[in-house]
Design a protein around this motif. Structure first.
Motif, PDB file in Angstrom:
ATOM      1  N   ALA A  48       0.827  -1.207   0.000  1.00 21.87           N
ATOM      2  CA  ALA A  48       0.000   0.000   0.000  1.00 21.87           C
ATOM      3  C   ALA A  48       0.860   1.255   0.000  1.00 21.87           C
ATOM      4  O   ALA A  48       0.560   2.248  -0.685  1.00 21.87           O
ATOM      5  N   VAL A  49       1.972   1.217   0.761  1.00 22.47           N
ATOM      6  CA  VAL A  49       2.868   2.373   0.812  1.00 22.47           C
ATOM      7  C   VAL A  49       3.515   2.621  -0.552  1.00 22.47           C
ATOM      8  O   VAL A  49       3.584   3.762  -1.037  1.00 22.47           O
ATOM      9  N   SER A  50       3.989   1.563  -1.200  1.00 18.17           N
ATOM     10  CA  SER A  50       4.654   1.724  -2.492  1.00 18.17           C
ATOM     11  C   SER A  50       3.676   2.202  -3.565  1.00 18.17           C
ATOM     12  O   SER A  50       4.041   3.023  -4.419  1.00 18.17           O
ATOM     13  N   VAL A  51       2.429   1.731  -3.532  1.00 21.10           N
ATOM     14  CA  VAL A  51       1.424   2.203  -4.494  1.00 21.10           C
ATOM     15  C   VAL A  51       1.105   3.675  -4.255  1.00 21.10           C
ATOM     16  O   VAL A  51       0.968   4.467  -5.200  1.00 21.10           O
ATOM     17  N   THR A  52       1.010   4.060  -2.979  1.00 25.28           N
ATOM     18  CA  THR A  52       0.744   5.463  -2.649  1.00 25.28           C
ATOM     19  C   THR A  52       1.867   6.364  -3.150  1.00 25.28           C
ATOM     20  O   THR A  52       1.615   7.434  -3.723  1.00 25.28           O
ATOM     21  N   VAL A  53       3.096   5.939  -2.947  1.00 21.16           N
ATOM     22  CA  VAL A  53       4.246   6.724  -3.425  1.00 21.16           C
ATOM     23  C   VAL A  53       4.234   6.816  -4.949  1.00 21.16           C
ATOM     24  O   VAL A  53       4.516   7.868  -5.531  1.00 21.16           O
ATOM     25  N   ALA A  54       3.887   5.701  -5.615  1.00 24.77           N
ATOM     26  CA  ALA A  54       3.845   5.693  -7.079  1.00 24.77           C
ATOM     27  C   ALA A  54       2.803   6.666  -7.618  1.00 24.77           C
ATOM     28  O   ALA A  54       2.969   7.224  -8.706  1.00 24.77           O
ATOM     29  N   VAL A  55       1.731   6.898  -6.868  1.00 24.91           N
ATOM     30  CA  VAL A  55       0.702   7.856  -7.289  1.00 24.91           C
ATOM     31  C   VAL A  55       1.104   9.281  -6.938  1.00 24.91           C
ATOM     32  O   VAL A  55       0.902  10.215  -7.730  1.00 24.91           O
ATOM     33  N   LEU A  56       1.691   9.467  -5.756  1.00 22.96           N
ATOM     34  CA  LEU A  56       1.999  10.811  -5.287  1.00 22.96           C
ATOM     35  C   LEU A  56       3.184  11.442  -6.018  1.00 22.96           C
ATOM     36  O   LEU A  56       3.230  12.666  -6.174  1.00 22.96           O
ATOM     37  N   LEU A  57       4.135  10.634  -6.468  1.00 19.68           N
ATOM     38  CA  LEU A  57       5.315  11.204  -7.123  1.00 19.68           C
ATOM     39  C   LEU A  57       4.964  11.989  -8.392  1.00 19.68           C
ATOM     40  O   LEU A  57       5.371  13.146  -8.525  1.00 19.68           O
ATOM     41  N   PRO A  58       4.233  11.409  -9.357  1.00 19.04           N
ATOM     42  CA  PRO A  58       3.881  12.223 -10.528  1.00 19.04           C
ATOM     43  C   PRO A  58       2.959  13.378 -10.183  1.00 19.04           C
ATOM     44  O   PRO A  58       3.020  14.445 -10.822  1.00 19.04           O
ATOM     45  N   LEU A  59       2.126  13.201  -9.157  1.00 23.37           N
ATOM     46  CA  LEU A  59       1.239  14.286  -8.749  1.00 23.37           C
ATOM     47  C   LEU A  59       2.038  15.444  -8.160  1.00 23.37           C
ATOM     48  O   LEU A  59       1.779  16.623  -8.457  1.00 23.37           O
ATOM     49  N   TYR A  60       3.039  15.115  -7.336  1.00 28.83           N
ATOM     50  CA  TYR A  60       3.884  16.165  -6.771  1.00 28.83           C
ATOM     51  C   TYR A  60       4.724  16.828  -7.866  1.00 28.83           C
ATOM     52  O   TYR A  60       4.953  18.047  -7.836  1.00 28.83           O
ATOM     53  N   ALA A  61       5.201  16.036  -8.837  1.00 28.49           N
ATOM     54  CA  ALA A  61       5.965  16.605  -9.946  1.00 28.49           C
ATOM     55  C   ALA A  61       5.128  17.623 -10.712  1.00 28.49           C
ATOM     56  O   ALA A  61       5.617  18.690 -11.099  1.00 28.49           O
ATOM     57  N   ALA A  62       3.841  17.306 -10.937  1.00 23.17           N
ATOM     58  CA  ALA A  62       2.962  18.249 -11.629  1.00 23.17           C
ATOM     59  C   ALA A  62       2.815  19.544 -10.836  1.00 23.17           C
ATOM     60  O   ALA A  62       2.855  20.645 -11.404  1.00 23.17           O
ATOM     61  N   HIS A  63       2.655  19.438  -9.524  1.00 23.07           N
ATOM     62  CA  HIS A  63       2.559  20.631  -8.678  1.00 23.07           C
ATOM     63  C   HIS A  63       3.856  21.431  -8.708  1.00 23.07           C
ATOM     64  O   HIS A  63       3.837  22.671  -8.776  1.00 23.07           O
ATOM     65  N   LEU A  64       4.984  20.752  -8.662  1.00 21.52           N
ATOM     66  CA  LEU A  64       6.266  21.439  -8.609  1.00 21.52           C
ATOM     67  C   LEU A  64       6.561  22.178  -9.908  1.00 21.52           C
ATOM     68  O   LEU A  64       7.064  23.309  -9.901  1.00 21.52           O
ATOM     69  N   PHE A  65       6.230  21.580 -11.043  1.00 22.84           N
ATOM     70  CA  PHE A  65       6.473  22.240 -12.331  1.00 22.84           C
ATOM     71  C   PHE A  65       5.580  23.468 -12.483  1.00 22.84           C
ATOM     72  O   PHE A  65       6.018  24.492 -13.013  1.00 22.84           O
ATOM     73  N   VAL A  66       4.341  23.366 -12.039  1.00 21.47           N
ATOM     74  CA  VAL A  66       3.456  24.529 -12.094  1.00 21.47           C
ATOM     75  C   VAL A  66       3.935  25.613 -11.130  1.00 21.47           C
ATOM     76  O   VAL A  66       3.916  26.805 -11.458  1.00 21.47           O
ATOM     77  N   ALA A  67       4.395  25.203  -9.951  1.00 19.62           N
ATOM     78  CA  ALA A  67       4.937  26.177  -8.997  1.00 19.62           C
ATOM     79  C   ALA A  67       6.161  26.879  -9.565  1.00 19.62           C
ATOM     80  O   ALA A  67       6.333  28.089  -9.400  1.00 19.62           O
ATOM     81  N   ARG A  68       7.010  26.143 -10.262  1.00 21.34           N
ATOM     82  CA  ARG A  68       8.188  26.746 -10.882  1.00 21.34           C
ATOM     83  C   ARG A  68       7.791  27.745 -11.958  1.00 21.34           C
ATOM     84  O   ARG A  68       8.406  28.808 -12.107  1.00 21.34           O
ATOM     85  N   ALA A  69       6.737  27.423 -12.717  1.00 18.20           N
ATOM     86  CA  ALA A  69       6.281  28.322 -13.772  1.00 18.20           C
ATOM     87  C   ALA A  69       5.647  29.586 -13.205  1.00 18.20           C
ATOM     88  O   ALA A  69       5.802  30.674 -13.784  1.00 18.20           O
ATOM     89  N   LEU A  70       4.953  29.470 -12.075  1.00 20.00           N
ATOM     90  CA  LEU A  70       4.301  30.630 -11.479  1.00 20.00           C
ATOM     91  C   LEU A  70       5.247  31.474 -10.639  1.00 20.00           C
ATOM     92  O   LEU A  70       5.132  32.699 -10.602  1.00 20.00           O
ATOM     93  N   GLY A  71       6.173  30.814  -9.949  1.00 22.99           N
ATOM     94  CA  GLY A  71       7.055  31.526  -9.014  1.00 22.99           C
ATOM     95  C   GLY A  71       8.453  31.688  -9.549  1.00 22.99           C
ATOM     96  O   GLY A  71       9.401  31.113  -9.006  1.00 22.99           O
TER      97      GLY A  71
END
Length: 251
Positions: free
Chosen positions: A129-152
């Motif tokens: 369950a932990v590894s599946v959660t990490v596998a989902v959160l990593l691309p989601l966090y990457a999407a947030h980080l790229f948008v944050a980089r573009a805005l900030g």
């Protein structure tokens, strides 16, 4: 012929000045309806820049920058804006892409290993369950980080990383829904192949970037507002010098 030319070059109905700006899914639909041709060209441009493979993270970041410009209804100068974003953050986005890709590969490998092991021992269900959660959160966090980089653009990387994490925790569901939409796009490509052979060439990448950027945008804005106007290293050095030599700078 004159009728056709007059109809083609005639001004459109326009948008009333007092019309409220669309919000939510209406804003996304309005953006797609207005920018669909640019999205097709953006998709082809992304594919062309991804041919060396290693340039994929920088090309995706450039696509995110243009997607945000479209959402904000600002003028898009496709080649100029894409090349500027691609070149300005090439090394940082490439390093982030390698880091996220490596982490995702490890998470998927761990999920596969624990899934097989859990068939024999139920105790392995927890790390699965932990590894599946990490596998989902990593691309989601990457999407947030790229948008944050573009805005900030004026923010430090540590501040952007914190803002992306806050945005993910504050509004995780829209990002998850966007990832589900992207997965459905590729599932449709697989199920209806070869009739859907042109989907990746025409729209899959640019539409996926538009939907994902739109989904995480509010969360990232919330994270940026919470973290405050953090200074990047150059701004911190300038402020430090101003504090040390105030008289000299006044002269």
């Amino acid at each position: 012929m004159n009728w056709f030319l007059n109809h083609y070059f005639d001004e459109g109905p326009g948008i009333p000045k007092d019309a409220p700006r669309p919000e939510g899914l209406r804003l996304l639909a309005s953006t797609f309806g207005r920018e669909w041709w640019e999205l097709l060209k953006l998709n082809l441009l992304f594919l062309a820049f991804c041919l060396p493979v290693v340039t994929l993270p920088a090309a995706y970041y450039a696509m995110v920058r243009i997607s945000l410009t479209m959402i904000e209804d600002r003028n898009v100068y496709l080649w100029r804006d894409f090349w500027s974003a691609f070149r300005s953050r090439f090394w940082m986005t490439t390093a982030l892409g390698i880091l996220f890709a490596g982490g995702e590969a490890l998470a998927l490998l761990a999920a596969r290993t624990y899934a097989q092991a859990s068939l024999d021992q139920i105790a392995f269900s927890a790390p699965l369950a932990v590894s599946v959660t990490v596998a989902v959160l990593l691309p989601l966090y990457a999407a947030h980080l790229f948008v944050a980089r573009a805005l900030g653009e004026d923010r430090s990387f540590s501040g952007l990383a914190k803002a992306a994490a806050i945005g993910l925790l504050a509004r995780p569901l829209p990002g998850i829904a966007a990832l589900g939409f992207v997965a459905l796009l590729w599932l449709a490509h697989i199920l209806f192949y070869p009739a859907s052979a042109l989907l990746p060439v025409l729209v899959n990448f640019s539409l996926g970037a538009l939907v994902t950027s739109f989904a995480v945008l509010e969360g990232v804005r919330h994270g940026l507002s919470v973290t405050g106007p953090a200074l990047n290293p150059k701004q911190q050095e300038d402020r430090k010098q101003s504090a040390e030599f105030p008289i000299r700078r006044m002269k």
